[in-house]
Design a protein around this motif. Sequence first.
Motif, PDB file in Angstrom:
ATOM      1  N   TYR A   1      50.483  38.479  49.842  1.00 28.95           N
ATOM      2  CA  TYR A   1      50.420  37.744  48.549  1.00 28.95           C
ATOM      3  C   TYR A   1      51.581  37.282  47.861  1.00 28.95           C
ATOM      4  N   THR A   2      51.682  36.149  47.629  1.00 31.10           N
ATOM      5  CA  THR A   2      52.765  35.622  46.934  1.00 31.10           C
ATOM      6  C   THR A   2      53.182  36.009  45.425  1.00 31.10           C
ATOM      7  N   THR A   3      52.121  36.665  44.774  1.00 33.51           N
ATOM      8  CA  THR A   3      52.125  37.445  43.544  1.00 33.51           C
ATOM      9  C   THR A   3      51.707  38.882  43.667  1.00 33.51           C
ATOM     10  N   ASP A   4      52.120  39.639  42.594  1.00 36.65           N
ATOM     11  CA  ASP A   4      51.824  41.106  42.666  1.00 36.65           C
ATOM     12  C   ASP A   4      50.173  41.367  42.363  1.00 36.65           C
ATOM     13  N   PRO A   5      49.596  41.983  43.157  1.00 33.69           N
ATOM     14  CA  PRO A   5      48.121  42.067  43.007  1.00 33.69           C
ATOM     15  C   PRO A   5      47.905  43.300  41.898  1.00 33.69           C
ATOM     16  N   LEU A   6      49.106  43.862  41.418  1.00 35.09           N
ATOM     17  CA  LEU A   6      48.911  45.136  40.472  1.00 35.09           C
ATOM     18  C   LEU A   6      49.307  44.453  39.082  1.00 35.09           C
ATOM     19  N   ALA A   7      49.614  43.064  39.215  1.00 36.77           N
ATOM     20  CA  ALA A   7      50.121  42.431  37.741  1.00 36.77           C
ATOM     21  C   ALA A   7      49.322  41.099  37.552  1.00 36.77           C
ATOM     22  N   HIS A   8      48.793  40.232  38.593  1.00 41.72           N
ATOM     23  CA  HIS A   8      48.356  39.103  38.434  1.00 41.72           C
ATOM     24  C   HIS A   8      46.757  39.239  38.594  1.00 41.72           C
ATOM     25  N   PRO A   9      45.859  38.833  37.816  1.00 42.16           N
ATOM     26  CA  PRO A   9      44.396  38.937  37.879  1.00 42.16           C
ATOM     27  C   PRO A   9      43.914  38.223  39.324  1.00 42.16           C
ATOM     28  N   GLN A  10      44.424  36.908  39.375  1.00 40.67           N
ATOM     29  CA  GLN A  10      43.947  36.321  40.734  1.00 40.67           C
ATOM     30  C   GLN A  10      44.338  36.927  41.914  1.00 40.67           C
ATOM     31  N   ALA A  11      45.641  37.457  42.004  1.00 36.89           N
ATOM     32  CA  ALA A  11      46.025  38.205  43.220  1.00 36.89           C
ATOM     33  C   ALA A  11      45.282  39.609  43.339  1.00 36.89           C
ATOM     34  N   ARG A  12      45.032  40.213  42.081  1.00 38.18           N
ATOM     35  CA  ARG A  12      44.311  41.274  42.337  1.00 38.18           C
ATOM     36  C   ARG A  12      43.026  41.062  42.990  1.00 38.18           C
ATOM     37  N   ASP A  13      42.139  39.936  42.426  1.00 39.09           N
ATOM     38  CA  ASP A  13      40.898  39.626  42.868  1.00 39.09           C
ATOM     39  C   ASP A  13      40.914  39.248  44.549  1.00 39.09           C
ATOM     40  N   TRP A  14      42.083  38.656  44.891  1.00 35.98           N
ATOM     41  CA  TRP A  14      41.999  38.454  46.344  1.00 35.98           C
ATOM     42  C   TRP A  14      42.241  39.569  47.094  1.00 35.98           C
TER      43      TRP A  14
ATOM     44  N   ASP B   1      36.934  40.279  40.012  1.00 37.16           N
ATOM     45  CA  ASP B   1      35.854  39.453  40.076  1.00 37.16           C
ATOM     46  C   ASP B   1      35.528  39.081  41.432  1.00 37.16           C
ATOM     47  N   ILE B   2      34.684  40.111  41.951  1.00 42.94           N
ATOM     48  CA  ILE B   2      34.233  39.905  43.136  1.00 42.94           C
ATOM     49  C   ILE B   2      32.897  40.330  43.493  1.00 42.94           C
ATOM     50  N   ALA B   3      32.102  40.013  44.343  1.00 44.14           N
ATOM     51  CA  ALA B   3      30.656  40.052  44.595  1.00 44.14           C
ATOM     52  C   ALA B   3      30.609  41.300  45.379  1.00 44.14           C
ATOM     53  N   ARG B   4      29.692  42.102  44.970  1.00 42.75           N
ATOM     54  CA  ARG B   4      29.290  43.640  45.679  1.00 42.75           C
ATOM     55  C   ARG B   4      28.500  43.163  47.177  1.00 42.75           C
ATOM     56  N   GLU B   5      28.444  44.150  47.948  1.00 42.47           N
ATOM     57  CA  GLU B   5      27.449  43.754  49.031  1.00 42.47           C
ATOM     58  C   GLU B   5      25.967  43.982  48.583  1.00 42.47           C
ATOM     59  N   ASP B   6      25.214  43.092  49.176  1.00 44.40           N
ATOM     60  CA  ASP B   6      23.672  43.191  48.768  1.00 44.40           C
ATOM     61  C   ASP B   6      23.080  44.257  49.409  1.00 44.40           C
ATOM     62  N   LEU B   7      22.532  45.201  48.661  1.00 42.06           N
ATOM     63  CA  LEU B   7      21.611  46.231  49.394  1.00 42.06           C
ATOM     64  C   LEU B   7      20.117  45.810  49.445  1.00 42.06           C
ATOM     65  N   PRO B   8      19.320  46.582  50.299  1.00 47.92           N
ATOM     66  CA  PRO B   8      17.991  46.275  50.141  1.00 47.92           C
ATOM     67  C   PRO B   8      17.556  47.306  48.945  1.00 47.92           C
ATOM     68  N   ARG B   9      16.514  46.511  48.415  1.00 42.23           N
ATOM     69  CA  ARG B   9      15.918  47.167  47.148  1.00 42.23           C
ATOM     70  C   ARG B   9      14.836  48.135  47.511  1.00 42.23           C
ATOM     71  N   ASN B  10      14.166  47.825  48.400  1.00 38.19           N
ATOM     72  CA  ASN B  10      13.094  48.827  48.767  1.00 38.19           C
ATOM     73  C   ASN B  10      13.171  49.494  50.348  1.00 38.19           C
ATOM     74  N   ALA B  11      12.464  50.392  50.665  1.00 39.56           N
ATOM     75  CA  ALA B  11      12.449  51.010  51.975  1.00 39.56           C
ATOM     76  C   ALA B  11      11.647  50.023  52.665  1.00 39.56           C
ATOM     77  N   PRO B  12      11.942  49.580  54.083  1.00 40.44           N
ATOM     78  CA  PRO B  12      11.003  48.751  54.874  1.00 40.44           C
ATOM     79  C   PRO B  12       9.619  49.194  54.823  1.00 40.44           C
ATOM     80  N   ARG B  13       8.743  48.221  54.870  1.00 38.45           N
ATOM     81  CA  ARG B  13       7.293  48.543  54.623  1.00 38.45           C
ATOM     82  C   ARG B  13       6.983  49.163  56.502  1.00 38.45           C
TER      83      ARG B  13
END
Length: 171
Positions: free
Chosen positions: A78-91, A133-145
């Motif tokens: 990282y070129t900027t500090d992830p503990l101080a800059h929001p975009q670097a934090r997201d990355w 600002d990152i997406a979470r992993e998609d999880l199945p909503r229901n058990a498989p039929r």
Amino acid sequence: MASEITHSGASQEPGSASEITKRRPGARPTRLPVAYDTVLDEYAAALEHAPLSAETRRTYRSRVRMFLAWLADHAATYTTDPLAHPQARDWAVRDYRMWLLRDGPARRSRVYVNSALTAPDDFHTRRGMGKADIAREDLPRNAPRALEERARIRWLRAVEAHLSPVAGASR
């Protein structure tokens, strides 16, 4: 309450409530560079005043320690500090998520990764930067039929026919 963070190898009282007593024998906290150790100390102090259970505070400290250890190993990325800059934090959080899923020594499940990312979110929020600002992993909503719809209806009717009195029999 004792902290998981020990200085100069000081030993814990037997039976103390620290994270160290909950680890397997011989396990040690992940070492951090001094700068990150100070950041973790500040976070641990802020957690002590949070309306969270002791187990949640312990888990957050541990998971933030793991995140900071990973960050220390990847800081040159990282070129900027992830503990101080929001975009670097997201990355950094996005890269950490992918490391947990694919590249780490123990690949983690999507459920674990989503859970593990709550600690860095809390950490960054308490530092005044907000959640990554990152997406979470998609999880199945229901058990498989187990059965298709037609097969399920046939099975239910067979059970009903078996349990109901025989047609035409006197009662």
